[in-house]
Design an enzyme around this catalytic site. Structure first.
Site, short mmCIF file in Angstrom:
data_model
loop_
_atom_site.label_atom_id
_atom_site.label_comp_id
_atom_site.label_asym_id
_atom_site.label_seq_id
_atom_site.Cartn_x
_atom_site.Cartn_y
_atom_site.Cartn_z
N HIS A 197 -81.21 110.21 28.83
CA HIS A 197 -80.79 109.69 30.27
C HIS A 197 -81.58 110.63 31.40
CE1 HIS A 197 -77.65 107.08 28.44
NE2 HIS A 197 -78.00 106.54 29.42
N GLU A 439 -75.06 96.51 22.39
CA GLU A 439 -75.71 97.84 22.00
C GLU A 439 -75.15 98.50 21.16
OE1 GLU A 439 -75.71 100.17 25.97
OE2 GLU A 439 -73.46 100.04 26.35
N ASP A 463 -79.23 102.19 23.07
CA ASP A 463 -78.00 102.77 22.17
C ASP A 463 -78.17 101.88 20.97
OD1 ASP A 463 -76.49 104.53 23.39
OD2 ASP A 463 -75.99 103.33 24.88
N CYS A 510 -82.38 95.34 28.59
CA CYS A 510 -82.29 96.32 29.89
C CYS A 510 -82.72 97.87 29.28
CB CYS A 510 -81.25 96.26 30.69
SG CYS A 510 -79.63 96.80 29.74
C1 PEP Z 1 -79.18 101.17 26.72
O1 PEP Z 1 -78.53 101.65 26.07
O2 PEP Z 1 -80.36 100.53 26.43
C2 PEP Z 1 -78.88 100.97 28.14
C3 PEP Z 1 -79.65 100.30 28.95
O3 PEP Z 1 -77.91 101.89 28.67
P1 PEP Z 1 -78.03 103.53 28.76
O4 PEP Z 1 -79.35 103.85 28.61
O5 PEP Z 1 -77.72 103.65 30.18
O6 PEP Z 1 -76.93 103.84 27.67
MG MG Z 2 -76.31 102.20 26.63
#
Ligand code: PEP
Ligand code: MG
Length: 591
Positions: A197, A439, A463, A510
Site C-alpha cells: 500500500h 480478491e 490480493d 481495480c
Molecule cells: C486489490 O487487492 O487489488 C485492491 C485493489 O485492494 P487493496 O490494494 O487496497 O488491497
Molecule cells: Mg485488496
C-alpha cells in the site's frame, strides 16, 4: 563505500512510482529519524535529565491509558498486557542509568543520548539467534519511538523542513499518507515491494519512488545530492555533472511525452474497433478528485476509505463520513463514485490500532471480517454512504469477500440501514450499485452465487495474485514470484468475467494490474468492462486502450489461456502491447 565519499554511486531497486526527482537526501533509519544532536553545557545536565524523566513519565502515562483503553474494548486484561511489557522496558534501571550516564559524559541532549543507547540495544537484539527475543525488538522499537515523540511538543509529519529525497528502511502506509508532499520530492526504501500500500500511495500522490534498495540507508549520507529515477529504479547519489545533465534531459522528455498524452484526455477510452472500456480512478483521499477530473476519468472505481477513516486521531462519525462521501458524489458527477467499505488489517492499520500484531495479518482479521464483527461501526459507514448517495451517483463495494454468506450479511445490513434512514426521513439512492471485490480465489470459485447478490464485481488483483500464488505482496524476497501473468491468475480473471456475463452484471479491475500497460491487451481480451487506475495513470492507460483492437485482444487472450507459464503469457500480451503502443512501454521495467 563509494557513496560515503563524494563519488557518484548508483543503487538499483524496484521502481514503484514513475518520475524523476532531484534533491538532497534525508536518511531515516529503521522507521524513525535520529533526533538532532547538540552539545549541552555542564550546568544544563540536570535540566536535560529532567527532560528525559518527563518524556519517560509521559510515555508511561500514555501506555497505561492505552492498556485501559484496550482492556475496556476487549473486556479482558490479556490484550492490554503488551503495554505493560512496554512500560517495564522504561522501568529497567540499567537502561535508565545508561542514558543518564550518557547525558553526563557525552554532554549531549537527552533525546540523542536515549536514542544512541536504544540503538545499541536494539541492534544487539536483532542479532540474537532466539526468534522470540528478536521479535521483541519490534516492541522496544515502538516504545523508543514513543519516547522520542514525547520529547517534542508535536509529532507531526515525517521529514525535515526542506525539500528532500527520503532514504529509509521501510515506510508504513500511514507514514506515506502523512508525508508532506510539498517537501518530499521522492523516496526510496530498503524493504517494500511494488504492490504494498505504500507503493500504491506513492503512485497516487505522484511521488517518484523505489523500493528494495538494500544497503541504501547505511551507505548514504544526509544532505548528499541525489537523483531518484522512478522509471528504472535507480538512486544515484552524488551524480556527476554529466549524469545530472542526462537526467535533466530525460525529465524534460518525459514531461513533453506526458503533455502529448494529456492531449488525448477528451477522447473516449474506446478500442479501434469501437469497444468501450470504462476508465475510472482509484483514490485514497478526496483531494485527489481534482487530478481525477483533470484526467477525465469516468468516475472513481475505488475509493479506499481506510486511510481517511483510520488515520485521523478520532474515528470520523456518521456526519463526518457523510460529508466526505458527499464530496465524492459531487466531485465525480455525472459519473459514479464507488466507495469501498473499510479494508483494515493486512499491511494497513487495524481498527483497534494498538492490539497485538497478528501472526499472519494477510490471512487474519481483515476487510469485511472486521466490519461484520464490528457492526455498529460498519453501519455508521453504510448509513453515511447511503445518505451521501442522494447527492450524486455513488456505489459501494465490500473488500475481502470469501464467499456468499458474507455478501448476504452485507446486503442485510444495507437493507437494515435503508429502513432506518426511511424511518428517520433521510434521502438516499435506493438503486445505488452494490458490488463485491473479487480478491480471494474462493470468491472466484463461487462467483456465480455471489453474482446473484451484486450489481458488479471489482477484481482486486493485488490480493488475488497474493492469495492465488501464495506470495506475500509486501515481501521483497518473494517479489519475483508475484506474477500477474501467472496462468492461474488469468484463468481466475476469465472465470470471473464469464460468471458476471452469465449474470448480466459488469466486472472491473481495480488492482495495480489495471495500470500495467503490458497487461492491458490481456485484461481487455479477458472481457473486463472497467479499468480503475491511479489518477496519474489514466493518461497512459487511455492511450493504450485507444491503440488496441478488441477482437485481436480476445484472440490473444484465448491463446494466453492455453499457455502454461507466466513468461509465455507475459510475452504473449507484451507482444501485442509492443505492437500497439511501443512509445508507452519505453523505459518501463519488464517483468
Ligand atoms: C486489490 O487487492 O487489488 C485492491 C485493489 O485492494 P487493496 O490494494 O487496497 O488491497
Ligand atoms: Mg485488496
Amino acid at each position: 563505500m563509494a557513496s560515503k565519499s563524494n563519488r557518484e554511486h548508483t543503487f538499483n531497486g524496484t521502481a514503484v512510482s514513475r518520475g524523476i526527482a532531484f534533491g538532497p537526501i534525508h536518511v531515516v533509519a529503521r522507521g524513525f529519524a535520529a533526533p538532532d544532536v547538540y552539545p549541552i553545557k555542564e550546568e544544563n545536565i540536570p535540566a536535560e535529565q529532567a527532560r528525559f524523566d518527563l518524556a519517560i513519565a509521559k510515555t508511561k502515562e500514555q501506555l497505561s491509558q492505552l492498556q485501559d483503553h484496550i482492556e475496556g474494548i476487549a473486556g479482558s486484561d490479556d490484550e492490554g498486557l503488551v503495554f505493560e511489557a512496554h512500560s517495564l522496558v522504561l522501568e529497567d534501571p540499567g537502561l535508565l542509568r545508561k542514558v543518564s550516564k550518557a547525558i553526563e559524559e557525552r554532554k549531549q541532549n537527552a533525546e540523542f543520548c536515549f536514542y544512541a543507547v536504544m540503538q545499541t540495544f536494539l541492534e544487539a537484539m536483532r542479532r540474537v539467534a532466539d526468534s522470540y527475543l528478536r521479535e521483541r525488538a519490534v516492541d522496544i522499537d515502538d516504545v523508543c519511538q514513543r519516547v522520542l515523540r514525547n520529547f517534542k511538543a508535536d509529532d507531526g509529519a515525517i521529514g525535515p523542513d526542506h525539500q528532500h529525497l527520503l532514504v529509509t528502511y521501510d515506510l508504513s502506509p500511514s507514514d506515506t499518507a502523512s508525508m508532506d508532499r510539498a517537501k518530499l520530492l521522492g523516496f526510496v526504501t530498503e524493504a517494500g515491494s511494488i504492490n504494498s500500500h505504500t507503493a500504491i500511495l506513492a503512485r497516487a500522490l505522484g511521488i517518484p519512488a523505489i523500493v528494495g534498495l538494500g544497503g541504501a540507508v547505511l551507505e548514504t549520507t544526509a544532505l548528499a545530492p541525489a537523483i531518484i529515477d522512478g522509471y528504472s529504479g535507480k538512486l544515484i547519489v552524488n551524480p556527476s555533472e554529466e549524469t545530472t545533465a542526462r537526467y535533466q534531459k530525460l525529465a524534460a522528455e518525459r514531461q513533453s511525452a506526458r503533455k502529448a498524452l494529456e492531449a488525448l484526455r477528451d477522447k473516449e477510452s474506446t478500442t479501434t474497433d469501437g469497444h468501450h472500456i470504462t476508465l475510472s480512478a482509484n483514490i485514497e483521499f478526496t483531494h485527489e478528485l481534482d487530478t481525477v477530473r483533470e484526467n477525465r476519468a469516468e468516475g472513481v472505481g475505488l475509493f479506499r476509505t481506510e486511510f481517511f477513516l483510520l488515520e485521523s486521531s478520532n474515528h470520523p462519525n456518521e456526519e463526518a463520513q457523510t460529508k466526505v462521501y458527499r464530496e465524492l458524489a459531487l466531485g465525480t458527477k455525472p459519473h459514479q463514485g464507488i466507495i469501498r467499505t473499510l479494508d483494515s488489517g493486512g499491511d494497513k492499520l487495524g481498527v483497534e490500532a494498538f492490539s497485538e500484531p497478528e501472526p499472519n495479518p494477510f490471512l487474519g482479521w481483515r476487510g469485511i471480517r472486521v466490519s461484520l464483527d464490528r457492526q455498529a461501526m460498519f453501519k455508521e459507514q453504510l448509513r453515511a454512504i447511503l445518505r451521501a448517495s442522494s447527492e450524486g451517483k455513488l456505489g459501494m463495494m465490500f473488500p475481502f469477500i470469501s464467499g456468499l454468506s458474507e455478501i448476504k450479511a452485507c446486503r442485510k445490513l444495507v437493507s437494515e440501514c435503508m429502513g432506518e434512514l426511511d424511518a428517520e426521513g433521510h434521502a438516499y439512492d435506493a438503486d445505488l450499485e452494490i458490488g463485491a471485490m473479487i480478491e480471494i480465489p474462493s470468491a472466484v470459485l463461487v462467483a456465480d452465487e455471489i453474482a446473484k447478490e451484486v450489481d458488479f464485481f471489482s477484481i482486486g488483483t493485488n490480493d488475488l495474485i497474493q492469495y492465488t500464488v501464495a506470495v506475500d505482496r509486501i515481501n521483497h524476497r518473494v517479489a519475483k514470484l508475484y506474477r500477474s501473468s501467472h496462468p492461474a491468475v488469468i484463468r481466475l480473471i476469465k472465470m470471473t468475467t464469464d460468471a458476471s456475463k452469465r449474470a448480466g452484471i459488469w466486472t472491473g479491475v481495480c488492482g495495480e494490474m489495471a495500470t500495467d500497460l503490458h497487461m492491458t491487451p490481456l485484461l481487455v481480451g479477458l472481457g473486463v468492462d472497467e479499468l480503475s487506475v491511479g489518477p496519474h495513470d489514466l493518461a497512459p492507460v487511455r492511450k493504450a486502450l485507444l491503440s488496441l483492437d478488441f477482437g485481436e485482444c480476445q484472440e490473444m487472450a484465448a491463446r494466453a489461456l492455453t499457455l502454461a507459464t507466466s513468461r509465455e503469457v507475459f510475452d504473449c500480451t507484451k507482444a501485442m502491447a509492443q505492437e500497439a503502443y511501443p512509445d508507452l512501454l519505453e523505459g518501463l521495467d519488464a517483468v
